[in-house]
Design an enzyme around this catalytic site. Sequence first.
Site, PDB file in Angstrom:
ATOM      1  N   ASP A 241      -0.835 -18.174   2.699  1.00 47.40           N
ATOM      2  CA  ASP A 241      -1.929 -19.089   2.350  1.00 47.40           C
ATOM      3  C   ASP A 241      -2.098 -20.164   3.432  1.00 47.40           C
ATOM      4  O   ASP A 241      -3.217 -20.465   3.868  1.00 47.40           O
ATOM      5  CB  ASP A 241      -1.708 -19.713   0.960  1.00 47.40           C
ATOM      6  CG  ASP A 241      -0.262 -20.115   0.710  1.00 47.40           C
ATOM      7  OD1 ASP A 241       0.638 -19.607   1.403  1.00 47.40           O
ATOM      8  OD2 ASP A 241      -0.016 -20.960  -0.171  1.00 47.40           O
TER       9      ASP A 241
ATOM     10  N   ASP B  30      -9.288  -9.358   8.976  1.00 50.50           N
ATOM     11  CA  ASP B  30     -10.741  -9.499   8.786  1.00 50.50           C
ATOM     12  C   ASP B  30     -11.160 -10.936   9.078  1.00 50.50           C
ATOM     13  O   ASP B  30     -12.198 -11.186   9.700  1.00 50.50           O
ATOM     14  CB  ASP B  30     -11.144  -9.138   7.346  1.00 50.50           C
ATOM     15  CG  ASP B  30     -11.647  -7.700   7.241  1.00 50.50           C
ATOM     16  OD1 ASP B  30     -11.179  -6.867   8.047  1.00 50.50           O
ATOM     17  OD2 ASP B  30     -12.490  -7.406   6.363  1.00 50.50           O
TER      18      ASP B  30
ATOM     19  N   ASP C   1      -4.018  -6.993   6.420  1.00 48.75           N
ATOM     20  CA  ASP C   1      -5.341  -6.414   6.149  1.00 48.75           C
ATOM     21  C   ASP C   1      -6.346  -7.558   5.976  1.00 48.75           C
ATOM     22  O   ASP C   1      -7.428  -7.578   6.575  1.00 48.75           O
ATOM     23  CB  ASP C   1      -5.239  -5.569   4.866  1.00 48.75           C
ATOM     24  CG  ASP C   1      -6.487  -4.753   4.598  1.00 48.75           C
ATOM     25  OD1 ASP C   1      -7.363  -4.695   5.474  1.00 48.75           O
ATOM     26  OD2 ASP C   1      -6.585  -4.162   3.505  1.00 48.75           O
TER      27      ASP C   1
ATOM     28  N   LYS D 241       5.498 -14.696   2.120  1.00 45.56           N
ATOM     29  CA  LYS D 241       5.125 -15.362   0.863  1.00 45.56           C
ATOM     30  C   LYS D 241       6.402 -15.482   0.040  1.00 45.56           C
ATOM     31  O   LYS D 241       6.413 -15.267  -1.172  1.00 45.56           O
ATOM     32  CB  LYS D 241       4.044 -14.530   0.144  1.00 45.56           C
ATOM     33  CG  LYS D 241       3.379 -15.236  -1.014  1.00 45.56           C
ATOM     34  CD  LYS D 241       2.677 -16.524  -0.653  1.00 45.56           C
ATOM     35  CE  LYS D 241       2.282 -17.284  -1.893  1.00 45.56           C
ATOM     36  NZ  LYS D 241       1.884 -18.682  -1.636  1.00 45.56           N
TER      37      LYS D 241
ATOM     38  N   TYR E 195       0.825  -1.211   0.000  1.00 48.77           N
ATOM     39  CA  TYR E 195       0.000   0.000   0.000  1.00 48.77           C
ATOM     40  C   TYR E 195       0.863   1.266   0.000  1.00 48.77           C
ATOM     41  O   TYR E 195       0.425   2.322   0.437  1.00 48.77           O
ATOM     42  CB  TYR E 195      -0.937   0.016   1.215  1.00 48.77           C
ATOM     43  CG  TYR E 195      -1.963  -1.101   1.272  1.00 48.77           C
ATOM     44  CD1 TYR E 195      -2.151  -1.975   0.206  1.00 48.77           C
ATOM     45  CD2 TYR E 195      -2.764  -1.271   2.395  1.00 48.77           C
ATOM     46  CE1 TYR E 195      -3.087  -2.995   0.259  1.00 48.77           C
ATOM     47  CE2 TYR E 195      -3.706  -2.295   2.456  1.00 48.77           C
ATOM     48  CZ  TYR E 195      -3.863  -3.156   1.387  1.00 48.77           C
ATOM     49  OH  TYR E 195      -4.797  -4.159   1.457  1.00 48.77           O
TER      50      TYR E 195
HETATM   51  P1  ATP Z   1     -14.352  -1.241   4.729  1.00 51.29           P
HETATM   52  O1  ATP Z   1     -14.012  -1.627   3.329  1.00 51.29           O
HETATM   53  O2  ATP Z   1     -14.465   0.248   4.915  1.00 51.29           O
HETATM   54  O3  ATP Z   1     -13.508  -1.904   5.775  1.00 51.29           O
HETATM   55  P2  ATP Z   1     -16.467  -3.103   4.517  1.00 51.29           P
HETATM   56  O4  ATP Z   1     -17.234  -2.839   3.272  1.00 51.29           O
HETATM   57  O5  ATP Z   1     -15.464  -4.196   4.523  1.00 51.29           O
HETATM   58  O6  ATP Z   1     -15.814  -1.748   4.996  1.00 51.29           O
HETATM   59  P3  ATP Z   1     -18.086  -2.861   6.856  1.00 51.29           P
HETATM   60  O7  ATP Z   1     -18.603  -1.511   6.608  1.00 51.29           O
HETATM   61  O8  ATP Z   1     -17.143  -2.990   7.977  1.00 51.29           O
HETATM   62  O9  ATP Z   1     -17.476  -3.477   5.585  1.00 51.29           O
HETATM   63  O10 ATP Z   1     -19.291  -3.870   7.070  1.00 51.29           O
HETATM   64  C1  ATP Z   1     -19.223  -5.261   6.766  1.00 51.29           C
HETATM   65  C2  ATP Z   1     -20.407  -5.964   7.412  1.00 51.29           C
HETATM   66  O11 ATP Z   1     -20.214  -6.024   8.819  1.00 51.29           O
HETATM   67  C3  ATP Z   1     -21.723  -5.226   7.196  1.00 51.29           C
HETATM   68  O12 ATP Z   1     -22.766  -6.144   6.972  1.00 51.29           O
HETATM   69  C4  ATP Z   1     -21.933  -4.487   8.477  1.00 51.29           C
HETATM   70  O13 ATP Z   1     -23.275  -4.258   8.804  1.00 51.29           O
HETATM   71  C5  ATP Z   1     -21.268  -5.393   9.518  1.00 51.29           C
HETATM   72  N1  ATP Z   1     -20.708  -4.576  10.589  1.00 51.29           N
HETATM   73  C6  ATP Z   1     -19.562  -3.860  10.538  1.00 51.29           C
HETATM   74  N2  ATP Z   1     -19.382  -3.194  11.674  1.00 51.29           N
HETATM   75  C7  ATP Z   1     -20.422  -3.493  12.479  1.00 51.29           C
HETATM   76  C8  ATP Z   1     -20.810  -3.090  13.794  1.00 51.29           C
HETATM   77  N3  ATP Z   1     -20.078  -2.264  14.539  1.00 51.29           N
HETATM   78  N4  ATP Z   1     -21.963  -3.596  14.285  1.00 51.29           N
HETATM   79  C9  ATP Z   1     -22.701  -4.448  13.575  1.00 51.29           C
HETATM   80  N5  ATP Z   1     -22.397  -4.853  12.328  1.00 51.29           N
HETATM   81  C10 ATP Z   1     -21.278  -4.385  11.773  1.00 51.29           C
END
Ligand code: ATP
Length: 358
Positions: A221, A249, A245, A188, A137
């Site tokens: 992986d 998740d 990153d 990797k 990044y």
């Molecule tokens: P980014 O790319 O900005 O990290 P993202 O698109 O990966 O965002 P989020 O906005 O974090 O995703 O949301 C992913 C999913 O997790 C959604 O369905 C959202 O509702 C759920 N989610 C994220 N944070 C929360 C929270 N604090 N409480 C409940 N649900 C959440």
Amino acid sequence: MRHYRIAAIPADGIGPEVIDAGLEVLDVLASRAGFSLTVDRYDWGSDYYRKHGVMMPADGLAQLKSADAIYFGAVGDKDIPDHITLWGLRLPICQGFDQYANLRPTRILPGVTSPLRDVGVGDLDWLIIRENSEGEYAGVGGRAHRGLPEEVATEVAIFTRVGVERIMRCAFDCARARPRKHLTVVTKSNAQRFGMVFWDEIAALVAQDYPDVTWDKELVDAMTLRMVCKPRSLDTIVATNLHADILSDLAAALAGSLGVAPTGNVDPQRRYPSMFEPIHGSAFDIAGQGIANPVASFWTASMMLEHLGERAAATALMDAVERVCAAGVMTRDIGGSATTAEVTQAVVAALAGVNAIG
Ligand code: ATP
């Protein structure tokens, strides 16, 4: 009285909801633990962009510089591309303040169910350290022959000796401070023979200065398999910007929800303010409904307190959050039915029940 200046940037989507919840809890903690907070609130983000054409003012970093810490919500908007929102607000702060270590603790909180079978509290307790200043990044690359059939785009990963060595030192220091004293270096280097081999070499060099820390190496992986199949074998983990990153998740999902996962963008050398934020994004699907999980924001606040040296308050906050989760007061994403406000009030009440903090 100990006093701290916090710069709050709630920004987009559910950011303002969870930051307000966190500030409410921090206010209670400050009065109970004997310190005071001044909170400077900044309205930067996507709405600011719609009005002013920029995500934050040109002198934004100068405005933040005197803060003791930054408490950040979320950035991202349905109508504005990510490369504008992210590169206009969050990344300039991380890069401008050289917050090169991104710390991501993950564990299963009481009352929260992991999607992994037979994995509960204590079985998954990790600290992921993400290199936050370069790697994939770094923003190096470009496009040529735009719009033509021969169009080309490059995205170059940058690994510097200074950058890799400092994140490895930070990772070994973090591993040393945890009871298991074990570090896993994610790589990797089987496929990427330059940057990743360099990464491995520097890990091995730095390891020589930490004879009391055991360490191993895992291909990214294979790491996904290990996180799912052998979560107990991991403790502290260091990975590149991109790898961490993605892995964090996965880690958040394995621990129950993105809604509980915190992170700190830290300058370990303390030259600049560090920035603390929930891992989750703006979560447009639930924004404005009052149902966002505030636990990630509370855990983030606890990390910020620890960084400020308020260890007793940091621990009291996490204890309160754990008791509230264990009692089943949880939002929908982790199987409950409580609102953001109900969880926040339950944490405030749990803190009020503590005899003394600090
Ligand atoms: P980014 O790319 O900005 O990290 P993202 O698109 O990966 O965002 P989020 O906005 O974090 O995703 O949301 C992913 C999913 O997790 C959604 O369905 C959202 O509702 C759920 N989610 C994220 N944070 C929360 C929270 N604090 N409480 C409940 N649900 C959440």
